[in-house]
Design a protein around this motif. Structure first.
Motif, PDB file in Angstrom:
ATOM      1  N   VAL A 107       5.135  -2.997 -12.408  1.00 39.87           N
ATOM      2  CA  VAL A 107       5.753  -3.312 -11.121  1.00 39.87           C
ATOM      3  C   VAL A 107       6.808  -2.258 -10.778  1.00 39.87           C
ATOM      4  CG1 VAL A 107       7.200  -4.993  -9.904  1.00 39.87           C
ATOM      5  CG2 VAL A 107       5.283  -5.775 -11.305  1.00 39.87           C
ATOM      6  N   GLY A 108       7.630  -1.908 -11.736  1.00 43.97           N
ATOM      7  CA  GLY A 108       8.670  -0.909 -11.496  1.00 43.97           C
ATOM      8  C   GLY A 108       8.104   0.437 -11.098  1.00 43.97           C
ATOM      9  N   GLU A 109       7.063   0.846 -11.777  1.00 40.83           N
ATOM     10  CA  GLU A 109       6.436   2.136 -11.467  1.00 40.83           C
ATOM     11  C   GLU A 109       5.813   2.107 -10.083  1.00 40.83           C
ATOM     12  OE1 GLU A 109       6.154   5.864 -11.838  1.00 40.83           O
ATOM     13  OE2 GLU A 109       6.872   4.744 -13.568  1.00 40.83           O
ATOM     14  N   PHE A 110       5.181   0.991  -9.738  1.00 42.40           N
ATOM     15  CA  PHE A 110       4.574   0.876  -8.416  1.00 42.40           C
ATOM     16  C   PHE A 110       5.652   0.949  -7.336  1.00 42.40           C
ATOM     17  CE2 PHE A 110       2.871  -1.352  -4.730  1.00 42.40           C
ATOM     18  CZ  PHE A 110       1.687  -0.657  -4.557  1.00 42.40           C
ATOM     19  N   ARG A 111       6.762   0.261  -7.547  1.00 42.71           N
ATOM     20  CA  ARG A 111       7.856   0.298  -6.563  1.00 42.71           C
ATOM     21  C   ARG A 111       8.399   1.711  -6.396  1.00 42.71           C
ATOM     22  NH1 ARG A 111      10.870  -5.254  -8.311  1.00 42.71           N
ATOM     23  NH2 ARG A 111       9.460  -6.632  -7.197  1.00 42.71           N
ATOM     24  N   GLU A 112       8.571   2.419  -7.503  1.00 45.58           N
ATOM     25  CA  GLU A 112       9.044   3.810  -7.419  1.00 45.58           C
ATOM     26  C   GLU A 112       8.051   4.674  -6.650  1.00 45.58           C
ATOM     27  OE1 GLU A 112      10.362   5.713 -11.001  1.00 45.58           O
ATOM     28  OE2 GLU A 112      11.284   3.848 -11.714  1.00 45.58           O
ATOM     29  N   MET A 113       6.756   4.471  -6.905  1.00 45.75           N
ATOM     30  CA  MET A 113       5.729   5.241  -6.222  1.00 45.75           C
ATOM     31  C   MET A 113       5.779   4.974  -4.718  1.00 45.75           C
ATOM     32  SD  MET A 113       1.616   4.761  -6.345  1.00 45.75           S
ATOM     33  CE  MET A 113       1.776   3.325  -5.299  1.00 45.75           C
ATOM     34  N   VAL A 114       5.854   3.710  -4.328  1.00 47.54           N
ATOM     35  CA  VAL A 114       5.879   3.351  -2.914  1.00 47.54           C
ATOM     36  C   VAL A 114       7.110   3.937  -2.234  1.00 47.54           C
ATOM     37  CG1 VAL A 114       6.080   1.406  -1.299  1.00 47.54           C
ATOM     38  CG2 VAL A 114       4.440   1.311  -3.173  1.00 47.54           C
ATOM     39  N   ALA A 115       8.233   3.985  -2.942  1.00 48.72           N
ATOM     40  CA  ALA A 115       9.462   4.544  -2.373  1.00 48.72           C
ATOM     41  C   ALA A 115       9.311   6.023  -2.043  1.00 48.72           C
ATOM     42  CB  ALA A 115      10.620   4.328  -3.335  1.00 48.72           C
ATOM     43  N   ARG A 116       8.393   6.710  -2.689  1.00 51.85           N
ATOM     44  CA  ARG A 116       8.178   8.152  -2.469  1.00 51.85           C
ATOM     45  C   ARG A 116       7.166   8.432  -1.365  1.00 51.85           C
ATOM     46  NH1 ARG A 116      12.497   8.609  -4.515  1.00 51.85           N
ATOM     47  NH2 ARG A 116      12.786   8.772  -6.731  1.00 51.85           N
ATOM     48  N   LEU A 117       6.465   7.392  -0.925  1.00 48.66           N
ATOM     49  CA  LEU A 117       5.446   7.587   0.104  1.00 48.66           C
ATOM     50  C   LEU A 117       6.095   7.656   1.483  1.00 48.66           C
ATOM     51  CD1 LEU A 117       2.770   5.085  -1.202  1.00 48.66           C
ATOM     52  CD2 LEU A 117       2.723   7.569  -1.350  1.00 48.66           C
ATOM     53  N   PRO A 118       5.405   8.269   2.447  1.00 46.45           N
ATOM     54  CA  PRO A 118       5.960   8.306   3.802  1.00 46.45           C
ATOM     55  C   PRO A 118       6.145   6.897   4.355  1.00 46.45           C
ATOM     56  CG  PRO A 118       3.989   9.681   3.641  1.00 46.45           C
ATOM     57  CD  PRO A 118       4.109   8.917   2.356  1.00 46.45           C
ATOM     58  N   ARG A 119       7.259   6.691   5.025  1.00 47.06           N
ATOM     59  CA  ARG A 119       7.475   5.391   5.686  1.00 47.06           C
ATOM     60  C   ARG A 119       6.352   5.194   6.703  1.00 47.06           C
ATOM     61  NH1 ARG A 119      12.499   3.210   4.621  1.00 47.06           N
ATOM     62  NH2 ARG A 119      13.985   4.711   3.808  1.00 47.06           N
ATOM     63  N   GLY A 120       5.853   3.976   6.791  1.00 46.39           N
ATOM     64  CA  GLY A 120       4.783   3.699   7.730  1.00 46.39           C
ATOM     65  C   GLY A 120       3.439   3.532   7.048  1.00 46.39           C
ATOM     66  N   LEU A 121       3.358   3.857   5.757  1.00 41.00           N
ATOM     67  CA  LEU A 121       2.114   3.604   5.028  1.00 41.00           C
ATOM     68  C   LEU A 121       2.069   2.159   4.538  1.00 41.00           C
ATOM     69  CD1 LEU A 121       1.320   6.747   2.849  1.00 41.00           C
ATOM     70  CD2 LEU A 121      -0.076   5.751   4.621  1.00 41.00           C
ATOM     71  N   ASP A 122       3.103   1.384   4.847  1.00 45.08           N
ATOM     72  CA  ASP A 122       3.175   0.003   4.372  1.00 45.08           C
ATOM     73  C   ASP A 122       1.920  -0.791   4.734  1.00 45.08           C
ATOM     74  OD1 ASP A 122       5.646   1.013   3.935  1.00 45.08           O
ATOM     75  OD2 ASP A 122       6.739  -0.615   4.869  1.00 45.08           O
ATOM     76  N   GLY A 123       1.428  -0.625   5.940  1.00 48.90           N
ATOM     77  CA  GLY A 123       0.231  -1.345   6.356  1.00 48.90           C
ATOM     78  C   GLY A 123      -0.980  -0.956   5.540  1.00 48.90           C
ATOM     79  N   THR A 124      -1.002   0.269   5.056  1.00 47.88           N
ATOM     80  CA  THR A 124      -2.096   0.736   4.215  1.00 47.88           C
ATOM     81  C   THR A 124      -1.984   0.130   2.824  1.00 47.88           C
ATOM     82  OG1 THR A 124      -2.108   2.811   5.426  1.00 47.88           O
ATOM     83  CG2 THR A 124      -3.215   2.815   3.318  1.00 47.88           C
ATOM     84  N   ILE A 125      -0.764  -0.114   2.385  1.00 49.65           N
ATOM     85  CA  ILE A 125      -0.546  -0.585   1.018  1.00 49.65           C
ATOM     86  C   ILE A 125      -0.757  -2.088   0.895  1.00 49.65           C
ATOM     87  CG2 ILE A 125       1.193  -0.829  -0.787  1.00 49.65           C
ATOM     88  CD1 ILE A 125       2.318   1.852   0.216  1.00 49.65           C
TER      89      ILE A 125
END
Length: 133
Positions: A107-125
């Protein structure tokens, strides 16, 4: 999670053939590698099958002449270019890759990864059907 199982999960979630799912998984990781530092990439790579983790290694070929600072549309465009698919297929495939990564890493690694992605990819995730395998 071994590489064939990872690709199978991406394929089932996205409805794409396994060969295309594998190409998109590689493309997502290569594109992510442009946005993270060496230590962060190593941490994520350490939790993935070797075949996938290698795409996060330093020296992963970037698309020439482009900066690492880019938004969600550019992220998906790069994924599509690398995988040889259109942007709509890249979006569906990337969503399936992110959902599969969520299962494959802590979970921690996934959160760190998502934090590095461009904002706005949330809908893709977020809205991706579960994998039953």
């Amino acid at each position: 999670m071994r590489f064939p199982r990872f690709v199978d999960a991406v394929s089932r979630r996205s409805g794409l053939p396994p060969e295309q799912a594998a190409a998109i998984a590689r493309a997502v990781l290569q594109t992510m590698a442009e946005r993270v530092t060496g230590g962060e990439a190593d941490d994520l790579a350490g939790q993935l099958p070797d075949e996938l983790g290698d795409y996060l290694a330093p020296g992963t070929e970037a698309i020439e002449g482009r900066s690492a600072a880019f938004g969600p549309a550019a992220f998906l465009r790069r994924v599509g270019e690398r995988a040889g698919v259109d942007e709509a297929t890249a979006r569906v495939g990337a969503g399936a890759v992110f959902a599969t990564l969520r299962q494959a890493v802590t979970v921690g690694e996934f959160r760190e990864m998502v934090a590095r992605l461009p904002r706005g990819l949330d809908g893709t995730i977020e809205p991706v059907p579960p994998y039953d395998g």
